[in-house]
Design a protein around this motif. Structure first.
Motif, PDB file in Angstrom:
ATOM      1  N   LEU A   1      -9.044 -19.663  51.390  1.00  0.00           N
ATOM      2  CA  LEU A   1      -9.688 -20.298  50.244  1.00  0.00           C
ATOM      3  C   LEU A   1      -8.912 -20.076  48.949  1.00  0.00           C
ATOM      4  CD1 LEU A   1     -13.428 -19.627  51.110  1.00  0.00           C
ATOM      5  CD2 LEU A   1     -12.241 -21.821  51.072  1.00  0.00           C
ATOM      6  N   VAL A   2      -8.328 -18.905  48.794  1.00  0.00           N
ATOM      7  CA  VAL A   2      -7.501 -18.681  47.602  1.00  0.00           C
ATOM      8  C   VAL A   2      -6.307 -19.631  47.620  1.00  0.00           C
ATOM      9  CG1 VAL A   2      -5.977 -17.042  46.433  1.00  0.00           C
ATOM     10  CG2 VAL A   2      -8.222 -16.295  47.234  1.00  0.00           C
ATOM     11  N   HIS A   3      -5.734 -19.814  48.788  1.00  0.00           N
ATOM     12  CA  HIS A   3      -4.624 -20.770  48.931  1.00  0.00           C
ATOM     13  C   HIS A   3      -5.093 -22.185  48.602  1.00  0.00           C
ATOM     14  CE1 HIS A   3      -1.249 -22.993  50.646  1.00  0.00           C
ATOM     15  NE2 HIS A   3      -2.130 -23.677  51.366  1.00  0.00           N
ATOM     16  N   ASN A   4      -6.219 -22.589  49.147  1.00  0.00           N
ATOM     17  CA  ASN A   4      -6.706 -23.954  48.961  1.00  0.00           C
ATOM     18  C   ASN A   4      -7.170 -24.214  47.528  1.00  0.00           C
ATOM     19  OD1 ASN A   4      -6.197 -24.458  51.654  1.00  0.00           O
ATOM     20  ND2 ASN A   4      -8.318 -24.159  52.304  1.00  0.00           N
ATOM     21  N   ILE A   5      -7.896 -23.253  46.943  1.00  0.00           N
ATOM     22  CA  ILE A   5      -8.486 -23.453  45.616  1.00  0.00           C
ATOM     23  C   ILE A   5      -7.444 -23.329  44.511  1.00  0.00           C
ATOM     24  CG2 ILE A   5     -10.107 -22.497  43.928  1.00  0.00           C
ATOM     25  CD1 ILE A   5     -11.906 -21.719  46.309  1.00  0.00           C
ATOM     26  N   HIS A   6      -6.610 -22.313  44.607  1.00  0.00           N
ATOM     27  CA  HIS A   6      -5.692 -21.999  43.508  1.00  0.00           C
ATOM     28  C   HIS A   6      -4.258 -22.454  43.766  1.00  0.00           C
ATOM     29  CE1 HIS A   6      -8.906 -19.645  41.712  1.00  0.00           C
ATOM     30  NE2 HIS A   6      -9.074 -19.024  42.863  1.00  0.00           N
ATOM     31  N   GLY A   7      -3.965 -22.860  44.993  1.00  0.00           N
ATOM     32  CA  GLY A   7      -2.647 -23.372  45.301  1.00  0.00           C
ATOM     33  C   GLY A   7      -1.557 -22.331  45.437  1.00  0.00           C
ATOM     34  N   TYR A   8      -1.939 -21.065  45.590  1.00  0.00           N
ATOM     35  CA  TYR A   8      -0.925 -20.022  45.737  1.00  0.00           C
ATOM     36  C   TYR A   8      -0.332 -20.069  47.143  1.00  0.00           C
ATOM     37  CZ  TYR A   8      -2.901 -18.026  41.461  1.00  0.00           C
ATOM     38  OH  TYR A   8      -3.341 -17.835  40.169  1.00  0.00           O
TER      39      TYR A   8
ATOM     40  N   TYR B   1       1.102 -18.882  50.686  1.00  0.00           N
ATOM     41  CA  TYR B   1       0.699 -17.746  51.519  1.00  0.00           C
ATOM     42  C   TYR B   1       1.662 -16.570  51.357  1.00  0.00           C
ATOM     43  CZ  TYR B   1      -2.921 -20.446  53.907  1.00  0.00           C
ATOM     44  OH  TYR B   1      -4.045 -21.168  54.188  1.00  0.00           O
ATOM     45  N   LYS B   2       2.932 -16.866  51.101  1.00  0.00           N
ATOM     46  CA  LYS B   2       3.909 -15.796  50.896  1.00  0.00           C
ATOM     47  C   LYS B   2       3.509 -14.927  49.701  1.00  0.00           C
ATOM     48  CE  LYS B   2       8.780 -15.021  49.706  1.00  0.00           C
ATOM     49  NZ  LYS B   2      10.095 -15.680  49.405  1.00  0.00           N
ATOM     50  N   THR B   3       3.053 -15.579  48.627  1.00  0.00           N
ATOM     51  CA  THR B   3       2.620 -14.843  47.436  1.00  0.00           C
ATOM     52  C   THR B   3       1.399 -13.993  47.743  1.00  0.00           C
ATOM     53  OG1 THR B   3       3.475 -16.567  45.977  1.00  0.00           O
ATOM     54  CG2 THR B   3       1.824 -15.086  45.057  1.00  0.00           C
ATOM     55  N   LEU B   4       0.456 -14.559  48.487  1.00  0.00           N
ATOM     56  CA  LEU B   4      -0.775 -13.839  48.804  1.00  0.00           C
ATOM     57  C   LEU B   4      -0.502 -12.651  49.720  1.00  0.00           C
ATOM     58  CD1 LEU B   4      -3.213 -16.856  49.327  1.00  0.00           C
ATOM     59  CD2 LEU B   4      -2.777 -15.529  47.255  1.00  0.00           C
ATOM     60  N   VAL B   5       0.406 -12.820  50.652  1.00  0.00           N
ATOM     61  CA  VAL B   5       0.776 -11.713  51.531  1.00  0.00           C
ATOM     62  C   VAL B   5       1.424 -10.595  50.709  1.00  0.00           C
ATOM     63  CG1 VAL B   5       2.309 -10.999  53.402  1.00  0.00           C
ATOM     64  CG2 VAL B   5       0.983 -13.107  53.612  1.00  0.00           C
ATOM     65  N   GLY B   6       2.243 -10.987  49.743  1.00  0.00           N
ATOM     66  CA  GLY B   6       2.875  -9.992  48.880  1.00  0.00           C
ATOM     67  C   GLY B   6       1.851  -9.224  48.069  1.00  0.00           C
ATOM     68  N   GLN B   7       0.837  -9.912  47.546  1.00  0.00           N
ATOM     69  CA  GLN B   7      -0.229  -9.240  46.797  1.00  0.00           C
ATOM     70  C   GLN B   7      -1.017  -8.299  47.702  1.00  0.00           C
ATOM     71  OE1 GLN B   7      -2.758 -11.934  44.649  1.00  0.00           O
ATOM     72  NE2 GLN B   7      -1.092 -12.796  43.440  1.00  0.00           N
ATOM     73  N   PHE B   8      -1.291  -8.756  48.902  1.00  0.00           N
ATOM     74  CA  PHE B   8      -2.021  -7.923  49.868  1.00  0.00           C
ATOM     75  C   PHE B   8      -1.218  -6.664  50.196  1.00  0.00           C
ATOM     76  CE2 PHE B   8      -2.621  -7.184  54.566  1.00  0.00           C
ATOM     77  CZ  PHE B   8      -3.797  -6.445  54.433  1.00  0.00           C
ATOM     78  N   ALA B   9       0.071  -6.845  50.442  1.00  0.00           N
ATOM     79  CA  ALA B   9       0.924  -5.709  50.786  1.00  0.00           C
ATOM     80  C   ALA B   9       0.987  -4.711  49.640  1.00  0.00           C
ATOM     81  CB  ALA B   9       2.327  -6.204  51.136  1.00  0.00           C
ATOM     82  N   ALA B  10       1.034  -5.220  48.406  1.00  0.00           N
ATOM     83  CA  ALA B  10       1.094  -4.335  47.247  1.00  0.00           C
ATOM     84  C   ALA B  10      -0.147  -3.468  47.135  1.00  0.00           C
ATOM     85  CB  ALA B  10       1.267  -5.156  45.978  1.00  0.00           C
ATOM     86  N   SER B  11      -1.248  -3.932  47.724  1.00  0.00           N
ATOM     87  CA  SER B  11      -2.499  -3.182  47.643  1.00  0.00           C
ATOM     88  C   SER B  11      -2.641  -2.127  48.725  1.00  0.00           C
ATOM     89  CB  SER B  11      -3.685  -4.151  47.723  1.00  0.00           C
ATOM     90  OG  SER B  11      -4.909  -3.467  47.675  1.00  0.00           O
ATOM     91  N   VAL B  12      -1.930  -2.302  49.838  1.00  0.00           N
ATOM     92  CA  VAL B  12      -2.161  -1.394  50.974  1.00  0.00           C
ATOM     93  C   VAL B  12      -0.942  -0.574  51.373  1.00  0.00           C
ATOM     94  CG1 VAL B  12      -3.999  -2.859  51.898  1.00  0.00           C
ATOM     95  CG2 VAL B  12      -1.637  -3.215  52.668  1.00  0.00           C
ATOM     96  N   LEU B  13       0.250  -0.965  50.913  1.00  0.00           N
ATOM     97  CA  LEU B  13       1.458  -0.271  51.343  1.00  0.00           C
ATOM     98  C   LEU B  13       1.858   0.835  50.373  1.00  0.00           C
ATOM     99  CD1 LEU B  13       3.628  -3.281  52.566  1.00  0.00           C
ATOM    100  CD2 LEU B  13       2.336  -1.645  53.964  1.00  0.00           C
ATOM    101  N   PRO B  14       2.629   1.817  50.822  1.00  0.00           N
ATOM    102  CA  PRO B  14       3.104   2.892  49.944  1.00  0.00           C
ATOM    103  C   PRO B  14       3.990   2.357  48.825  1.00  0.00           C
ATOM    104  CG  PRO B  14       3.434   3.448  52.258  1.00  0.00           C
ATOM    105  CD  PRO B  14       3.025   2.014  52.224  1.00  0.00           C
ATOM    106  N   GLN B  15       4.102   3.135  47.751  1.00  0.00           N
ATOM    107  CA  GLN B  15       4.862   2.728  46.577  1.00  0.00           C
ATOM    108  C   GLN B  15       6.316   2.408  46.912  1.00  0.00           C
ATOM    109  OE1 GLN B  15       3.033   2.713  43.686  1.00  0.00           O
ATOM    110  NE2 GLN B  15       4.658   1.704  42.551  1.00  0.00           N
ATOM    111  N   SER B  16       6.921   3.179  47.812  1.00  0.00           N
ATOM    112  CA  SER B  16       8.335   2.972  48.140  1.00  0.00           C
ATOM    113  C   SER B  16       8.572   1.607  48.761  1.00  0.00           C
ATOM    114  CB  SER B  16       8.818   4.071  49.086  1.00  0.00           C
ATOM    115  OG  SER B  16       8.020   4.096  50.271  1.00  0.00           O
ATOM    116  N   ILE B  17       7.667   1.181  49.618  1.00  0.00           N
ATOM    117  CA  ILE B  17       7.808  -0.128  50.254  1.00  0.00           C
ATOM    118  C   ILE B  17       7.485  -1.239  49.262  1.00  0.00           C
ATOM    119  CG2 ILE B  17       7.002  -1.594  52.141  1.00  0.00           C
ATOM    120  CD1 ILE B  17       6.422   0.900  53.741  1.00  0.00           C
TER     121      ILE B  17
END
Length: 667
Positions: free
Chosen positions: A449-456, A458-474
């Motif tokens: 829905l974020v992709h459909n509504i806001h047009g972001y 999927y690569k960008t959304l995956v990057g945001q998701f990763a930034a929230s769950v992965l360690p700082q070094s990664i």
């Protein structure tokens, strides 16, 4: 309202220091000025006037008003207060400051507004207190006399003040819950303690030496953030944090550690939980926000509003319309907006929808690239510190427009995004929360829905998701792959700026609640309030922010995540609460701009050569902090080889700031 200055000294104070501190912030209060000084040699305080002090008649002269003389300042004063007045409540000279209470026991210099002062005044009158003026200033003094420092819990508003209790020989410094109004301090080399509304006030004091704060400069240049700690970009200049206070016993002297005094945290957002339905929450939120707007319409001068065409400012404008019409007001409220000649950044159609709905008297400005560098030095001087993008230039023009129309008070929508999870760039926090709570189906649904509504992508959304769950070094590797600023950029000279490589956002991405709490208390809101205060006060305008009524904030922070963000829709509770209040096209819009400028277009298309020249000047002015890789980055952005980044402006403005304030690198 107003600007304040003051000192606490155990030795002589350089002549005219307090007067010079007051003069340099005349823009904050052109309607009046005053001083009070306390000396060991004279029992009564010395109450002095200035060039802008109003004249009093014998009939209306209060006990705290000075003789009409610009007398020389004594150099043996141990406490001194200065004040610049912007008249908002009780326009008579009775609102003059510094003000005294209880037969001269208490003295105050105060900047801000306590909106519930009428209710507090009635409560204090029932307790036996008497009042001379119709100001909230006198109510603060009476409240302090009655309840001591616990009076802060009673206030609903924005403030920064100092109160001197002559009997106890103590100075009490305090700042409002969310830091709407500023309060800085600096311990000079001679150990004299100075405080004021703006950092530039310290530059007029003998012994001032501007040294760059290495860590805070790193945070600004790399991460784009300021005001997130009690430190500033000037070494040894601090501010009282939001929701903090300090009590200084004059007899003991000012105790500090490397210029930092001890402060007490008197407020934090309580961790409450709302358990009602979404409809009940929307009704409660509407009532609280309407009450907040109503309180912030209390003024003895006309009140206007900023209007960007977004959800937040539109809500304020339309609530104002309803409240004013219920009160029988006939004059159309005034709105002030910034437009753009670049369609992508132009909010005109949204603004006009609100103007038509609320029947406002609308005023427009269109910030131009040709004017940017003509005024950027002036804006930077008023801001005291470098700022993150040219959106501040747009905001500057809005307040300039309001001042030209003689507006003195403006309502604005700051604070809604931070408490209601309104920033699209934080979608990864939502994804991470759903992931950690094993709500897999909702996580997948949010992605789609974020992709459909806001047009972001999927690569960008995956990057945001990763930034929230992965360690700082990664995360650092991912940021580099996405073309974002990395923690160790090549354009910084690390031998000149030996900062610790650490993210100021660390720990703020764990949950939606943690993110909103960090946004409210450190990582974003304080910076925005800094910019708003300086842009408005530079034009002698008081800006009020209804979303930061503490009752609204505490209610919002207690809401479940899904009431703020769900199915790709941000600020759900505000959208539902404003049903029937604002135009549907505003309530349903999903994009977000605000008072933005087409900075990307200016850099790449309109004036790339201007930015090239300004970048070279910034490198020269940075005294070795920035290197030639800044030019390479700019060229890559101009050519489209790298995505646009506000880091370009940060570099340029940082160099401007260092030159303007003669900031040096060193110890």
């Amino acid at each position: 309202m107003c600007g304040i200055s003051g000192f606490i000294s155990s030795r002589s104070v350089p002549e005219n220091s307090l007067r010079n501190m007051n003069n340099i912030i005349r823009h904050r209060g052109p309607d009046g000025e005053g001083f009070v000084l306390f000396t060991e040699s004279v029992e009564m305080p010395l109450v002095l006037s200035g060039a802008d002090t109003p004249n009093f008649t014998a009939e209306n002269r209060p006990s705290w008003f000075p003789d009409n003389s610009e007398q020389a300042f004594p150099n043996d004063a141990y406490v001194g207060f200065g004040h610049r007045r912007l008249s908002i409540l009780d326009l008579s000279p009775l609102g003059h400051q510094p003000m005294s209470y209880a037969e001269g026991r208490y003295w105050i210099t105060y900047n801000g507004e306590v909106y519930n002062y009428l209710e507090l005044r009635a409560e204090l009158e029932n307790l036996g207190h008497k009042f001379v003026s119709r100001t909230d200033t006198e109510v603060i003094l009476a409240a302090y006399a009655e309840w001591g420092k616990d009076c802060l819990e009673k206030f609903n508003g924005m403030w920064a003040f100092a109160i001197f209790d002559r009997r106890e020989n103590k100075v009490f410094l305090a700042r409002d819950r969310f830091g709407v109004k500023p309060l800085y301090y600096w311990v000079a080399p001679d150990n004299n303690f100075y405080f004021g509304s703006e950092i530039k006030q310290f530059t007029v004091i003998p012994g001032w030496n501007a040294i760059v704060n290495v860590q805070r400069a790193y945070d600004f240049l790399v991460w784009g953030i300021t005001d997130h700690t009690e430190e500033t970009l000037f070494q040894r200049v601090f501010h009282i944090r939001p929701g903090h206070s300090a009590e200084i016993n004059i007899s003991d002297g000012v105790s500090h550690s490397n210029g930092r005094i001890y402060t007490t945290k008197w407020y934090d957002i309580p961790e409450n939980k709302f358990s009602g339905s979404m409809d009940k929450a929307a009704t409660d939120f509407y009532n609280l926000l309407k009450q907040s707007v109503e309180l912030r319409l209390r003024s003895d001068v006309a009140v206007g509003s900023c209007l960007s065409g977004g959800l937040d400012s539109s809500s304020i404008v339309c609530l104002m319309k309803d409240i004013l019409r219920e009160a029988g007001a006939n004059n159309a409220q005034k709105t002030f907006s910034a437009l753009s000649k670049v369609d992508k950044f132009n909010e005109q159609k949204w603004i006009e929808a609100v103007v038509c709905h609320a029947q406002t008297d609308s005023h427009y400005t269109c910030p131009e690239m040709s004017d940017l560098f003509d005024v950027s030095n002036t804006i930077t001087w008023h801001q005291d510190e470098p700022f993150g993008s040219t959106s501040i230039f747009a905001q500057w023009n809005v307040f300039k427009l309001a001042a030209e129309d003689e507006a003195r008070v403006m309502l604005d929508g700051q604070g809604a995004d931070e408490q209601l999870f309104g920033y699209h760039g934080a979608m990864g926090v939502r994804f991470g929360t759903l992931f950690r709570t094993m709500r897999w189906g909702q996580l997948f649904r949010e992605f789609v829905l974020v992709h459909n509504i806001h047009g972001y992508p999927y690569k960008t959304l995956v990057g945001q998701f990763a930034a929230s769950v992965l360690p700082q070094s990664i995360q650092s590797v991912l940021r580099r792959a996405m073309g974002k600023t990395t923690p160790v950029p090549a354009w910084l000279n690390w031998n000149v700026l030996p900062a610790k490589v650490v993210s100021p956002f660390r720990g703020a991405e764990k949950s939606v609640y943690d993110y909103c709490h960090a946004q409210m208390t450190s990582t974003n809101l304080q910076m925005l309030l800094h910019w708003e205060d300086r842009d408005s006060m530079a034009h002698s305008i008081e800006s009020r922010v209804p979303f930061l009524d503490y009752r609204v904030v505490e209610f919002s922070m207690a809401l479940p995540d899904d009431y703020k963000i769900k199915d790709g829709v941000t600020k759900r509770i505000l959208r539902l609460a404003m049903d029937g209040v604002i135009p549907d096209e505003i309530r349903d819009r999903m994009d977000k701009i605000g008072f933005a400028t087409p900075e990307e277009v200016w850099v790449r298309e309109t004036a790339p050569d201007v930015f090239r020249q300004k970048m070279k000047e910034a490198i020269d002015n940075s005294q070795g902090i920035l290197n030639s890789n800044c030019v390479d980055l700019l060229e890559d952005i101009i050519a489209g080889r790298k995505p646009f980044s506000f880091v370009i402006w940060r570099m340029i403005n940082f160099g401007e700031w260092m030159k303007l304030f003669s900031v040096r690198v060193g110890v």
